[in-house]
Scaffold this active site. Structure first.
Site, short mmCIF file in Angstrom:
data_model
loop_
_atom_site.label_atom_id
_atom_site.label_comp_id
_atom_site.label_asym_id
_atom_site.label_seq_id
_atom_site.Cartn_x
_atom_site.Cartn_y
_atom_site.Cartn_z
N LEU A 1 0.26 -40.13 -42.29
CA LEU A 1 0.58 -38.70 -42.37
C LEU A 1 -0.37 -37.83 -41.53
CD1 LEU A 1 1.51 -38.44 -46.16
CD2 LEU A 1 3.07 -38.74 -44.23
N ASN B 1 0.17 -36.96 -38.54
CA ASN B 1 0.98 -36.02 -37.75
C ASN B 1 2.39 -35.87 -38.32
OD1 ASN B 1 1.14 -34.19 -35.58
ND2 ASN B 1 2.21 -35.69 -34.31
N ASP C 1 -3.01 -46.73 -43.07
CA ASP C 1 -3.44 -46.55 -41.68
C ASP C 1 -3.33 -47.89 -40.96
OD1 ASP C 1 -5.18 -46.15 -39.36
OD2 ASP C 1 -5.78 -44.30 -40.40
N PHE D 1 6.12 -47.39 -34.41
CA PHE D 1 6.04 -46.05 -33.81
C PHE D 1 4.62 -45.48 -33.92
CE2 PHE D 1 10.31 -46.29 -35.79
CZ PHE D 1 11.12 -45.99 -34.71
N SER E 1 6.33 -45.92 -23.35
CA SER E 1 6.58 -44.64 -22.71
C SER E 1 6.80 -44.83 -21.22
CB SER E 1 5.37 -43.74 -22.94
OG SER E 1 5.40 -42.64 -22.08
N THR F 1 5.48 -43.25 -19.17
CA THR F 1 4.18 -42.99 -18.55
C THR F 1 3.56 -44.27 -17.98
OG1 THR F 1 2.11 -41.81 -18.92
CG2 THR F 1 2.82 -43.19 -20.68
N TYR G 1 -3.99 -41.99 -22.90
CA TYR G 1 -2.80 -42.26 -23.72
C TYR G 1 -1.88 -43.26 -23.01
CZ TYR G 1 1.99 -41.63 -25.39
OH TYR G 1 3.27 -41.88 -25.81
N LYS H 1 -0.61 -47.36 -23.83
CA LYS H 1 0.76 -47.90 -23.88
C LYS H 1 0.87 -49.12 -22.97
CE LYS H 1 2.61 -45.11 -26.81
NZ LYS H 1 2.96 -45.60 -28.14
N ASP I 1 1.02 -33.71 -12.84
CA ASP I 1 2.48 -33.67 -12.85
C ASP I 1 3.06 -34.27 -11.57
OD1 ASP I 1 3.00 -32.64 -15.33
OD2 ASP I 1 3.19 -30.56 -14.67
P1 NAD Z 1 4.76 -38.49 -34.05
O1 NAD Z 1 3.33 -38.09 -33.97
O2 NAD Z 1 5.73 -37.52 -34.56
O3 NAD Z 1 4.88 -39.83 -34.91
C1 NAD Z 1 3.86 -40.79 -34.97
C2 NAD Z 1 3.59 -41.08 -36.44
O4 NAD Z 1 2.51 -42.03 -36.52
C3 NAD Z 1 3.15 -39.84 -37.22
O5 NAD Z 1 3.95 -39.73 -38.38
C4 NAD Z 1 1.69 -40.10 -37.57
O6 NAD Z 1 1.34 -39.54 -38.82
C5 NAD Z 1 1.65 -41.62 -37.57
N1 NAD Z 1 0.32 -42.17 -37.30
C6 NAD Z 1 -0.56 -41.77 -36.34
N2 NAD Z 1 -1.67 -42.52 -36.41
C7 NAD Z 1 -1.47 -43.41 -37.42
C8 NAD Z 1 -2.27 -44.42 -37.99
N3 NAD Z 1 -3.50 -44.68 -37.54
N4 NAD Z 1 -1.77 -45.15 -39.01
C9 NAD Z 1 -0.53 -44.89 -39.51
N5 NAD Z 1 0.26 -43.93 -39.02
C10 NAD Z 1 -0.21 -43.20 -37.99
O7 NAD Z 1 5.18 -39.00 -32.60
P2 NAD Z 1 6.60 -39.40 -32.04
O8 NAD Z 1 6.94 -38.44 -30.97
O9 NAD Z 1 7.54 -39.66 -33.13
O10 NAD Z 1 6.22 -40.75 -31.30
C11 NAD Z 1 6.44 -42.02 -31.89
C12 NAD Z 1 5.98 -43.08 -30.91
O11 NAD Z 1 6.69 -42.94 -29.69
C13 NAD Z 1 4.50 -42.98 -30.55
O12 NAD Z 1 3.98 -44.28 -30.42
C14 NAD Z 1 4.52 -42.28 -29.22
O13 NAD Z 1 3.39 -42.59 -28.43
C15 NAD Z 1 5.79 -42.84 -28.61
N6 NAD Z 1 6.36 -41.98 -27.56
C16 NAD Z 1 6.62 -40.66 -27.84
C17 NAD Z 1 7.12 -39.84 -26.85
C18 NAD Z 1 7.39 -38.38 -27.12
O14 NAD Z 1 7.48 -37.61 -26.16
N7 NAD Z 1 7.54 -37.95 -28.35
C19 NAD Z 1 7.38 -40.35 -25.56
C20 NAD Z 1 7.12 -41.71 -25.32
C21 NAD Z 1 6.60 -42.51 -26.34
C1 UD1 Z 2 4.33 -35.58 -20.61
C2 UD1 Z 2 3.10 -36.43 -20.42
C3 UD1 Z 2 3.50 -37.89 -20.32
C4 UD1 Z 2 4.29 -38.29 -21.56
C5 UD1 Z 2 5.49 -37.37 -21.71
C6 UD1 Z 2 6.20 -37.71 -23.02
C7 UD1 Z 2 1.52 -34.96 -19.26
C8 UD1 Z 2 0.78 -34.72 -17.99
N1 UD1 Z 2 2.36 -35.99 -19.24
O1 UD1 Z 2 5.07 -35.68 -19.45
O2 UD1 Z 2 2.37 -38.72 -20.20
O3 UD1 Z 2 4.73 -39.62 -21.44
O4 UD1 Z 2 5.07 -36.01 -21.74
O5 UD1 Z 2 7.11 -36.80 -23.41
O6 UD1 Z 2 1.31 -34.29 -20.25
N2 UD1 Z 2 6.15 -27.60 -18.25
C9 UD1 Z 2 6.05 -26.26 -17.92
N3 UD1 Z 2 5.49 -25.44 -18.85
C10 UD1 Z 2 5.04 -25.86 -20.05
C11 UD1 Z 2 5.16 -27.22 -20.38
C12 UD1 Z 2 5.73 -28.07 -19.45
O7 UD1 Z 2 6.44 -25.84 -16.84
O8 UD1 Z 2 4.53 -25.04 -20.83
C13 UD1 Z 2 6.77 -28.51 -17.27
C14 UD1 Z 2 5.82 -29.60 -16.80
O9 UD1 Z 2 5.09 -29.19 -15.71
C15 UD1 Z 2 6.80 -30.71 -16.47
C16 UD1 Z 2 7.98 -30.49 -17.42
O10 UD1 Z 2 7.85 -29.16 -17.89
O11 UD1 Z 2 7.24 -30.55 -15.16
C17 UD1 Z 2 7.98 -31.43 -18.59
O12 UD1 Z 2 6.70 -31.41 -19.18
P1 UD1 Z 2 6.33 -32.26 -20.49
O13 UD1 Z 2 7.30 -31.93 -21.56
O14 UD1 Z 2 4.89 -32.07 -20.77
O15 UD1 Z 2 6.66 -33.76 -20.07
P2 UD1 Z 2 6.08 -34.69 -18.87
O16 UD1 Z 2 5.41 -33.88 -17.85
O17 UD1 Z 2 7.20 -35.54 -18.43
#
Ligand code: NAD
Ligand code: UD1
Length: 334
Positions: free
Chosen positions: A33, A35, A58, A80, A124, A126, A150, A154, A294
């Site tokens: 919990l 996040n 955890d 996740f 990701s 990324t 980060y 991954k 970016d």
């Molecule tokens: P989120 O933060 O909403 O969910 C992650 C969950 O993990 C949260 O509920 C948090 O409380 C829990 N958590 C964090 N550390 C923990 C720990 N040590 N032990 C147990 N639980 C823990 O994030 P999300 O957007 O749902 O992302 C889920 C997964 O997807 C993550 O691994 C994230 O890196 C990956 N991911 C997310 C995105 C994105 O843009 N949201 C993009 C690519 C990959």
């Molecule tokens: C970001 C992360 C990337 C991660 C991905 C997951 C960075 C540098 N990269 O990428 O590692 O895997 O999220 O979702 O943080 N933008 C604006 N104004 C804002 C916010 C964003 O113009 O206030 C633009 C950014 O410049 C970008 C686009 O919106 O061009 C998307 O941004 P964002 O949502 O942060 O995603 P990523 O850049 O793809």
């Protein structure tokens, strides 16, 4: 199947749990919990008719993890849990390596001990780093010029999973590389609610639309793209969630990697317009300097998931904007 979802109360986890239950799977959630909120379990119950069993634990606590896995009789783990804020990972790299990499090693060790063979991992886009390709399929190299700790975590976890798949012939591992997840559940009950100041585009748009942030800063309009702003592959979180269900159905021994994206790019200006169209309100914006790290275009070729998993994104950014607004309205009503 009986599934343990680490991080299952989080944004992507909660949407996936809903889709898994709808497909007849039994799901239990482990989350610390850090996040997310426990009330998400009630929301899942409202949507799916089941309140998943919950462990407040955890992934860095190996003993807790091991006990839960030994006693749970799980068929699969969907992993996740982790820390995901790019900027924070630059400031606190050790915490990111400890939680994401160390925690994932714990998950794998506990799975091995409990005899659980299937894992789906949240990776990701990324991991592709900055290669200037624009559109990436799974054959593209990974680990090159990754922008932040980060992203490094991954990449490292992917390598660890691949090594474990070599070491354990019975191991079935699916690595899902998410592009840019956005949107919310159409019920308005689940969505993304980041703590602190958001950095990602959609959460910032949400805060600007509610007036919590005065204006949306557009990070550069002089990129080599049609309208000069950066292009990303935004995927609706419900499509993403369904991708996990498809992946679970098609697991096989070894490690397989799939992009989950839409094959379509949307610029920052197009995203702003889509949100304005959905809300009927103009967003205050200002063009500012480029954000460090970016890249102009970063999008998925997700044909492999379509071919092998039978999965394809069905929703678009207009759907995501509508569902996000619905979620915001629900949250405002409390
Ligand atoms: P989120 O933060 O909403 O969910 C992650 C969950 O993990 C949260 O509920 C948090 O409380 C829990 N958590 C964090 N550390 C923990 C720990 N040590 N032990 C147990 N639980 C823990 O994030 P999300 O957007 O749902 O992302 C889920 C997964 O997807 C993550 O691994 C994230 O890196 C990956 N991911 C997310 C995105 C994105 O843009 N949201 C993009 C690519 C990959
Ligand atoms: C970001 C992360 C990337 C991660 C991905 C997951 C960075 C540098 N990269 O990428 O590692 O895997 O999220 O979702 O943080 N933008 C604006 N104004 C804002 C916010 C964003 O113009 O206030 C633009 C950014 O410049 C970008 C686009 O919106 O061009 C998307 O941004 P964002 O949502 O942060 O995603 P990523 O850049 O793809």
């Amino acid at each position: 199947m009986k599934i343990l979802a680490t991080g299952g109360t989080g944004y992507i986890g909660s949407h996936t749990v809903v889709e898994l239950i709808a497909s007849g799977h039994e799901v239990e959630i482990l989350d610390n919990l850090s996040n997310s909120k426990e009330s998400v379990l009630d929301r899942i119950n409202e949507i799916a008719g089941v309140r998943p069993k919950f462990f407040n634990a955890d992934i860095c606590d190996f003993n807790a993890l091991s006990k839960i896995m030994r006693e749970g009789n799980y068929d699969a783990v969907i992993h996740f849990a982790g820390l995901k804020a790019v900027g924070e990972s630059v400031e606190k790299p050790l915490e990111y390596f400890e939680t994401n990499v160390g925690g994932s090693v714990n998950v794998l060790k506990a799975m091995r001990e409990a005899g659980i063979n299937k894992i789906i991992f949240s990776s990701s886009a990324t991991v592709y780093g900055d290669q200037g390709l624009g559109f990436y399929d799974e054959e593209a190299q990974t680990g090159i010029k990754i922008a932040c700790p980060y992203g490094e975590t991954k990449y490292m976890i992917e390598r660890i999973l691949m090594a474990e798949a070599v070491a354990r012939p019975e191991f079935e591992c699916t690595i899902l590389r998410y592009f840019n997840p956005i949107g919310a559940h159409p019920s308005g009950l689940l969505g993304e609610d980041p703590n602190g100041i958001p950095n990602n585009l959609m959460p910032v748009i949400m805060r600007v639309s509610t007036g919590d942030i005065p204006e949306l800063q557009i990070y550069g309009d002089d990129y080599d793209t049609e309208d000069g702003t950066c292009i990303r592959d935004y995927i609706h979180v419900v499509d993403l969630a369904k991708g996990h269900v498809s992946a679970l159905d098609k697991m096989k021994t070894g490690a397989e990697v799939y992009n989950l994206g839409t094959n379509k790019g949307t610029s920052v200006l197009e995203m702003i317009k889509a949100f304005e169209d959905a809300s009927g309100k103009k967003l205050p914006t200002k063009v500012v300097a480029r954000r460090a790290g970016d890249v102009p275009v970063h999008c998925a070729i997700a044909d492999k998931a379509n071919r092998e998993l039978g999965w394809k994104a069905e929703l678009d950014v207009a759907d995501a904007c509508r569902d996000t607004l619905n979620y915001l309205a629900h949250e405002a009503r409390g």
